[in-house]
Enzyme design. Structure first.
Site, PDB file in Angstrom:
ATOM      1  N   ARG A 155       0.820  -1.222   0.000  1.00 40.80           N
ATOM      2  CA  ARG A 155       0.000   0.000   0.000  1.00 40.80           C
ATOM      3  C   ARG A 155       0.851   1.268   0.000  1.00 40.80           C
ATOM      4  O   ARG A 155       0.465   2.273  -0.602  1.00 40.80           O
ATOM      5  CB  ARG A 155      -0.957   0.000   1.190  1.00 40.80           C
ATOM      6  CG  ARG A 155      -2.071  -1.000   0.950  1.00 40.80           C
ATOM      7  CD  ARG A 155      -3.120  -0.922   2.017  1.00 40.80           C
ATOM      8  NE  ARG A 155      -4.269  -1.701   1.616  1.00 40.80           N
ATOM      9  CZ  ARG A 155      -5.077  -2.335   2.450  1.00 40.80           C
ATOM     10  NH1 ARG A 155      -4.857  -2.289   3.748  1.00 40.80           N
ATOM     11  NH2 ARG A 155      -6.107  -3.010   2.006  1.00 40.80           N
ATOM     12  N   LYS A 202     -19.512 -17.184   0.914  1.00 43.15           N
ATOM     13  CA  LYS A 202     -20.970 -17.076   1.022  1.00 43.15           C
ATOM     14  C   LYS A 202     -21.603 -16.219  -0.055  1.00 43.15           C
ATOM     15  O   LYS A 202     -20.984 -15.301  -0.576  1.00 43.15           O
ATOM     16  CB  LYS A 202     -21.314 -16.454   2.374  1.00 43.15           C
ATOM     17  CG  LYS A 202     -20.929 -17.346   3.525  1.00 43.15           C
ATOM     18  CD  LYS A 202     -21.248 -16.659   4.818  1.00 43.15           C
ATOM     19  CE  LYS A 202     -20.983 -17.598   5.983  1.00 43.15           C
ATOM     20  NZ  LYS A 202     -21.073 -16.917   7.258  1.00 43.15           N
ATOM     21  N   GLY A 233      -9.270  -7.824  -1.748  1.00 46.63           N
ATOM     22  CA  GLY A 233      -9.527  -8.822  -0.722  1.00 46.63           C
ATOM     23  C   GLY A 233      -8.898 -10.164  -1.049  1.00 46.63           C
ATOM     24  O   GLY A 233      -7.747 -10.236  -1.491  1.00 46.63           O
ATOM     25  N   GLY A 265     -13.878  -4.113  -0.294  1.00 47.00           N
ATOM     26  CA  GLY A 265     -15.249  -3.631  -0.085  1.00 47.00           C
ATOM     27  C   GLY A 265     -15.619  -2.558  -1.093  1.00 47.00           C
ATOM     28  O   GLY A 265     -16.725  -2.565  -1.652  1.00 47.00           O
TER      29      GLY A 265
HETATM   30  P1  AMP Z   1     -15.240 -14.305   1.092  1.00 41.95           P
HETATM   31  O1  AMP Z   1     -14.627 -13.587   2.248  1.00 41.95           O
HETATM   32  O2  AMP Z   1     -16.706 -14.518   1.197  1.00 41.95           O
HETATM   33  O3  AMP Z   1     -14.793 -13.751  -0.258  1.00 41.95           O
HETATM   34  O4  AMP Z   1     -14.662 -15.798   1.160  1.00 41.95           O
HETATM   35  C1  AMP Z   1     -13.306 -16.110   1.065  1.00 41.95           C
HETATM   36  C2  AMP Z   1     -13.076 -17.409   1.749  1.00 41.95           C
HETATM   37  O5  AMP Z   1     -13.911 -18.384   1.169  1.00 41.95           O
HETATM   38  C3  AMP Z   1     -11.667 -17.945   1.631  1.00 41.95           C
HETATM   39  O6  AMP Z   1     -11.045 -17.856   2.874  1.00 41.95           O
HETATM   40  C4  AMP Z   1     -11.867 -19.399   1.203  1.00 41.95           C
HETATM   41  O7  AMP Z   1     -11.093 -20.289   1.954  1.00 41.95           O
HETATM   42  C5  AMP Z   1     -13.341 -19.643   1.462  1.00 41.95           C
HETATM   43  N1  AMP Z   1     -13.895 -20.697   0.604  1.00 41.95           N
HETATM   44  C6  AMP Z   1     -13.776 -20.835  -0.715  1.00 41.95           C
HETATM   45  N2  AMP Z   1     -14.363 -21.954  -1.153  1.00 41.95           N
HETATM   46  C7  AMP Z   1     -14.892 -22.562  -0.061  1.00 41.95           C
HETATM   47  C8  AMP Z   1     -15.629 -23.775   0.127  1.00 41.95           C
HETATM   48  N3  AMP Z   1     -15.925 -24.563  -0.901  1.00 41.95           N
HETATM   49  N4  AMP Z   1     -16.010 -24.067   1.390  1.00 41.95           N
HETATM   50  C9  AMP Z   1     -15.699 -23.254   2.399  1.00 41.95           C
HETATM   51  N5  AMP Z   1     -15.003 -22.105   2.285  1.00 41.95           N
HETATM   52  C10 AMP Z   1     -14.606 -21.764   1.058  1.00 41.95           C
END
Ligand code: AMP
Length: 396
Positions: free
Chosen positions: A36, A198, A354, A377
């Protein structure tokens, strides 16, 4: 219209510049990643090379509105000085008489860094009196902190309107150009790759992408909510039960709009959420009970790679699997490699910040794509089509 710092005459002027110097540090306050700081150098150089005084302000961590030496920007001032090969004056506060005297003593071509903005609760409250105090430190306002532009804070929103001369820094401009163009005038086909754990955090962005994209590829944990919504058995994979109806609605909307929404056909399913767990490639239509999908499978990798290589523009947000574990990184790595290959063939490829930025860095491909956003974000909100307060405040 938003002006660029490059078009503002800064000679002899104090340019109050919001930068994002929120770097990760270890317990001894050693900076573990100075990306950064490095990213903010072009704007700083643009100011000082033309005889301006760069008065820099940033937040660091979450000091919760109180002075706390753990979150001091002093180590950042040192690193900045060594990167610039120039002294950096450090002000022990971001407002007040002592700060103002340090700022006013600085001559053209020099750099001053103000102490952490978030030592004052008024920063995040976008307090008008605090913004007015900040404004005393500059003749021109520049915002180069895209990563905080989705927040209406005193240093990103309140202070801007107090300056007749306000502009975007070079990094901010780059973000707006790439993300903006990807959405308003994309080279088609426009393919979005969505992943992460999610759906819940990304509903609005998927909705917004449905009206713009030709194809949406879904991976990561969120794929299982879509699969279950279609009636598949997903074993013990991550599912958001309370989003099943929404996932079904998104599938229906995609169909109605003629957007191709591709859900993985195979997955790497493990017996536990662990790198060492027994694993097997299975069809997503029949994930055995007791198994959880932790990555996309080889057939899906081949299909997603094909789609990415056909694209004119690719926007990627969220890993395809648990890329932090080596046995479940293949899908995310394949997407990163396909993005790099597509870029080499002339596609515009954009990685939201991210986790996807961390993933592409892990595979050493950050410089092989068109643009990696510095704001997780902020880039999501931008893709959702929301107005970012820190960007809006720059309009003249
Ligand atoms: P997010 O913060 O929602 O973008 O999610 C990122 C996180 O999703 C990462 O730390 C990944 O390890 C997790 N992730 C990706 N695929 C899966 C999966 N199939 N099951 C559980 N966690 C996952």
């Amino acid at each position: 219209m938003i002006r660029s710092i490059a078009d503002v005459d800064v000679s002899g002027k104090r340019v109050l510049t919001r930068v994002d110097l929120n770097v990760p540090q270890d317990e001894a306050q050693m900076i573990t990643d100075d990306t950064r700081i490095v990213e903010s150098l072009p704007t700083i150089r643009s100011i000082i090379d033309r005889g301006g005084v760069a008065v820099l302000m940033s937040h660091l961590g979450r000091p919760k509105g109180k002075h706390n030496t753990t979150y001091s920007l002093a180590p950042v001032a040192e690193r900045l000085a060594s990167l610039l090969h120039l002294p950096v004056a450090f002000a022990p506060d971001c407002i007040g008489a002592e700060t103002l005297s340090i700022v006013n003593a600085a001559t053209g071509g020099s750099v001053v860094l103000l102490e952490n903005l978030r030592f004052h609760a008024e920063e995040e409250a976008n307090d008008a009196a605090f913004a007015a105090e900040l404004a005393k430190n500059g003749d021109i306002y520049c915002n180069d902190a895209f990563g905080t532009a989705h927040r209406a804070h005193a240093s990103t929103a309140g202070v801007a309107s107090l300056f007749a001369e306000r502009c975007a820094g070079l990094l901010m401009q780059k973000e707006l150009a790439y993300l903006g163009e990807a959405l308003t005038a994309p080279k088609r086909p426009l393919v979005a790759v969505m992943g992460g754990s999610k759906i819940s955090g990304k509903i609005d962005v998927i909705m917004s992408l449905l009206s713009k994209c030709d194809t949406i590829l879904i991976g990561g944990g969120m794929m299982f909510t879509f699969l279950k919504a279609r009636g598949a058995d997903v074993g013990s994979s991550l599912v958001e039960e309370d989003r099943l109806a929404l996932a079904a609605d998104l599938l229906a909307q995609a169909e109605a709009r003629g957007v191709r929404l591709l859900i993985p056909t195979d997955t790497v399913a493990a017996t536990a959420f662990s790198n060492d767990a027994e694993r097997a490639v299975v069809s997503t239509s029949e994930i055995p009970s007791g198994r959880m999908g932790l990555d996309i499978g080889p057939a899906t990798i081949a299909s997603f790679t094909h789609e990415i290589l056909q694209a004119g523009t690719v926007v990627w947000n969220g890993p395809m699997g648990v890329f932090e574990m080596s046995n479940f990184e293949a899908g995310t790595r394949a997407v990163a490699e396909a993005m790099a290959e597509a870029t080499a063939k002339g596609a515009i490829t954009i990685v939201g910040g991210g986790d996807s930025a961390a993933a592409i860095a892990q595979f050493g491909l950050t410089h092989a794509v068109t643009h990696v956003s510095t704001g997780g974000g902020a880039s999501l909100e931008f893709l959702e089509g929301k107005v970012l307060p820190g960007v809006d405040a720059l309009r003249i």
